[in-house]
Design a protein around this motif. Structure first.
Motif, PDB file in Angstrom:
ATOM      1  N   PRO A   1      13.643  -0.322  -3.654  1.00 16.88           N
ATOM      2  CA  PRO A   1      12.519   0.498  -3.205  1.00 16.88           C
ATOM      3  C   PRO A   1      12.970   1.560  -2.204  1.00 16.88           C
ATOM      4  O   PRO A   1      14.025   1.429  -1.564  1.00 16.88           O
ATOM      5  N   ALA A   2      12.160   2.601  -2.076  1.00 15.82           N
ATOM      6  CA  ALA A   2      12.339   3.593  -1.018  1.00 15.82           C
ATOM      7  C   ALA A   2      11.299   3.325   0.053  1.00 15.82           C
ATOM      8  O   ALA A   2      10.208   2.840  -0.247  1.00 15.82           O
ATOM      9  N   ASN A   3      11.611   3.612   1.301  1.00 15.61           N
ATOM     10  CA  ASN A   3      10.606   3.469   2.353  1.00 15.61           C
ATOM     11  C   ASN A   3      10.342   4.814   3.004  1.00 15.61           C
ATOM     12  O   ASN A   3      11.233   5.667   3.087  1.00 15.61           O
ATOM     13  N   ASP A   4       9.107   5.017   3.438  1.00 17.77           N
ATOM     14  CA  ASP A   4       8.715   6.312   3.996  1.00 17.77           C
ATOM     15  C   ASP A   4       8.815   6.353   5.516  1.00 17.77           C
ATOM     16  O   ASP A   4       8.460   7.367   6.132  1.00 17.77           O
ATOM     17  N   GLY A   5       9.286   5.267   6.144  1.00 20.15           N
ATOM     18  CA  GLY A   5       9.395   5.230   7.593  1.00 20.15           C
ATOM     19  C   GLY A   5       8.074   5.062   8.298  1.00 20.15           C
ATOM     20  O   GLY A   5       8.009   5.045   9.532  1.00 20.15           O
ATOM     21  N   LYS A   6       7.005   4.924   7.520  1.00 22.14           N
ATOM     22  CA  LYS A   6       5.665   4.793   8.098  1.00 22.14           C
ATOM     23  C   LYS A   6       4.996   3.484   7.686  1.00 22.14           C
ATOM     24  O   LYS A   6       3.795   3.318   7.855  1.00 22.14           O
ATOM     25  N   GLY A   7       5.812   2.570   7.135  1.00 21.15           N
ATOM     26  CA  GLY A   7       5.272   1.252   6.837  1.00 21.15           C
ATOM     27  C   GLY A   7       5.006   0.979   5.375  1.00 21.15           C
ATOM     28  O   GLY A   7       4.438  -0.061   5.039  1.00 21.15           O
ATOM     29  N   TYR A   8       5.436   1.887   4.478  1.00 23.47           N
ATOM     30  CA  TYR A   8       5.215   1.672   3.056  1.00 23.47           C
ATOM     31  C   TYR A   8       6.539   1.682   2.289  1.00 23.47           C
ATOM     32  O   TYR A   8       7.482   2.404   2.638  1.00 23.47           O
ATOM     33  N   LEU A   9       6.580   0.875   1.243  1.00 21.33           N
ATOM     34  CA  LEU A   9       7.704   0.832   0.327  1.00 21.33           C
ATOM     35  C   LEU A   9       7.238   1.292  -1.046  1.00 21.33           C
ATOM     36  O   LEU A   9       6.108   1.004  -1.449  1.00 21.33           O
ATOM     37  N   PHE A  10       8.107   2.003  -1.759  1.00 21.18           N
ATOM     38  CA  PHE A  10       7.806   2.479  -3.110  1.00 21.18           C
ATOM     39  C   PHE A  10       8.817   1.833  -4.051  1.00 21.18           C
ATOM     40  O   PHE A  10       9.999   2.179  -4.045  1.00 21.18           O
ATOM     41  N   ALA A  11       8.357   0.869  -4.841  1.00 22.92           N
ATOM     42  CA  ALA A  11       9.251   0.026  -5.636  1.00 22.92           C
ATOM     43  C   ALA A  11       9.150   0.364  -7.117  1.00 22.92           C
ATOM     44  O   ALA A  11       8.073   0.229  -7.716  1.00 22.92           O
ATOM     45  N   PRO A  12      10.243   0.785  -7.746  1.00 24.28           N
ATOM     46  CA  PRO A  12      10.217   1.048  -9.191  1.00 24.28           C
ATOM     47  C   PRO A  12      10.254  -0.254  -9.987  1.00 24.28           C
ATOM     48  O   PRO A  12      11.011  -1.172  -9.660  1.00 24.28           O
ATOM     49  N   VAL A  13       9.421  -0.314 -11.012  1.00 25.80           N
ATOM     50  CA  VAL A  13       9.385  -1.449 -11.938  1.00 25.80           C
ATOM     51  C   VAL A  13       9.871  -0.909 -13.270  1.00 25.80           C
ATOM     52  O   VAL A  13       9.119  -0.305 -14.037  1.00 25.80           O
ATOM     53  N   ARG A  14      11.154  -1.107 -13.539  1.00 27.69           N
ATOM     54  CA  ARG A  14      11.849  -0.344 -14.571  1.00 27.69           C
ATOM     55  C   ARG A  14      11.214  -0.465 -15.956  1.00 27.69           C
ATOM     56  O   ARG A  14      10.798   0.537 -16.551  1.00 27.69           O
TER      57      ARG A  14
END
Length: 342
Positions: free
Chosen positions: A169-182
């Motif tokens: 996942p990528a994180n935005d530094g503001k408390g959220y993660l963006f996780a790819p589900v391939r």
């Protein structure tokens, strides 16, 4: 003569005739018949950590062109994670354990068994929570995330997701993660503390890499599979604002903000795809650079924009009654390829 010919073959030009990258160094490392995965540079240093399975976690100095060390107890290394602010390094291991080591001395600290079902693919750090998320490799029915305290390596939580394959996942530094589900063609927006799902965004292809770019509020992503593509995604709503084709077999993904470039390394097509970026929604294909077979893993040196791509020679051996051939890597053929930006 050979080196000059190689430079010409390995360079791509911009529309105005300028070169994008040139192959500036090739270093061969001692190696066995071993596969490899992630290669990562320690930020602000010349230390490149290369996960080489049977040969362990190799630490290579990209400036001096020499091996500094192999981290102890690291056979089975799959995905290094380097956290200078905590003085710790970690490596996801193929046997399902997580290795921790002192980042200064490279001495191993512990090897914590996490997954009995499958190996660990990788581990990522979320600075907003000071937590590590170690993620299992492809499973039959689900993916498991192990959340640990970054400073101590203490296991805090285990969470299962009903998907076969989830990538870093990528994180935005503001408390959220963006996780790819391939394989499900999704990106999940997760709460960084609870890992609860906040949004689910369908994607047009199998996203395997994602980076958050704070100055544009964009997720920069790359898809693998039959339709390999680069995507730029609005991080507020999941809308795809740009899509461009890339090479097959993408496994390395670099964002060079200083030069306005995004680069993917593509092992099947043996090339780098270079995309130019102009603001949050301006993207164009600049060119491709030929590499070598299996050169799928890449990292970028933030100090100077140099790209480091790793690969080894191999033989595909047919096996009677088996659909796919066995791949065997040639001893002492592992190379670190250095590409300099132009």
């Amino acid at each position: 003569m050979f080196l000059g010919t190689l430079f010409l073959a390995m360079a791509a030009s911009t529309p105005d005739g300028g070169l994008l990258y040139t192959l500036s160094d090739v270093t061969t490392l001692p190696s066995t018949d071993t596969d490899w995965d992630y290669a990562k540079l320690e930020p602000g240093t010349s230390r490149l950590f290369i996960a080489r399975d049977k040969d362990g976690l190799t630490v290579f100095d990209v400036d001096r062109k020499t091996i500094l060390a192999t981290v102890g107890n690291s056979v089975g290394a799959n995905g290094p994670l380097l956290i200078p602010q905590h003085g710790r390094g970690y490596s996801a291991m193929t046997d399902g354990s997580l290795l921790s080591f002192d980042l200064g001395t490279l001495a191993p600290v512990a090897r914590l068994e996490l997954s009995k079902e499958s190996g660990l693919n990788s581990a990522v750090y979320d600075a907003s929570t000071a937590r590590i998320h170690a993620i299992t490799a492809t499973g039959k029915t689900h993916s498991t995330w192990f959340t640990l305290d970054a400073a101590t390596g203490k296991l805090l939580e285990t969470r299962r997701f009903p998907f076969r394959k989830m990538d870093d996942p990528a994180n935005d530094g503001k408390g959220y993660l963006f996780a790819p589900v391939r394989y499900d063609r999704l990106i999940l927006k997760l709460d960084g503390k609870t890992l609860d799902e906040q949004a689910r965004w369908p994607m047009p292809c199998n996203v395997s890499k994602v980076r958050f770019q704070p100055q544009t509020n964009r997720l920069l992503a790359a898809c693998t599979g039959e339709d390999p593509r680069f995507l730029a995604i609005d991080a507020d709503n999941g809308k795809v604002v740009a899509s461009l084709p890339i090479g097959r077999g993408i496994d390395g993904f670099a964002v060079d903000d200083a030069r306005g470039r995004i680069v993917t390394s593509n092992g099947v097509d043996a090339n780098l795809t270079v995309i130019g970026q102009d603001g949050p929604d301006g993207y164009k294909l600049l060119g491709t650079i030929g590499t070598r077979a299996n050169a799928r893993m890449m990292t970028m040196d933030d100090r100077n924009g140099r790209l480091y791509v790793v690969t080894a020679d191999s033989t595909l051996r047919a096996v009677e009654g088996q659909a796919d051939p066995d791949e065997h890597y040639h001893p002492d053929s592992f190379v670190v390829l250095q590409y300099a930006p132009q």
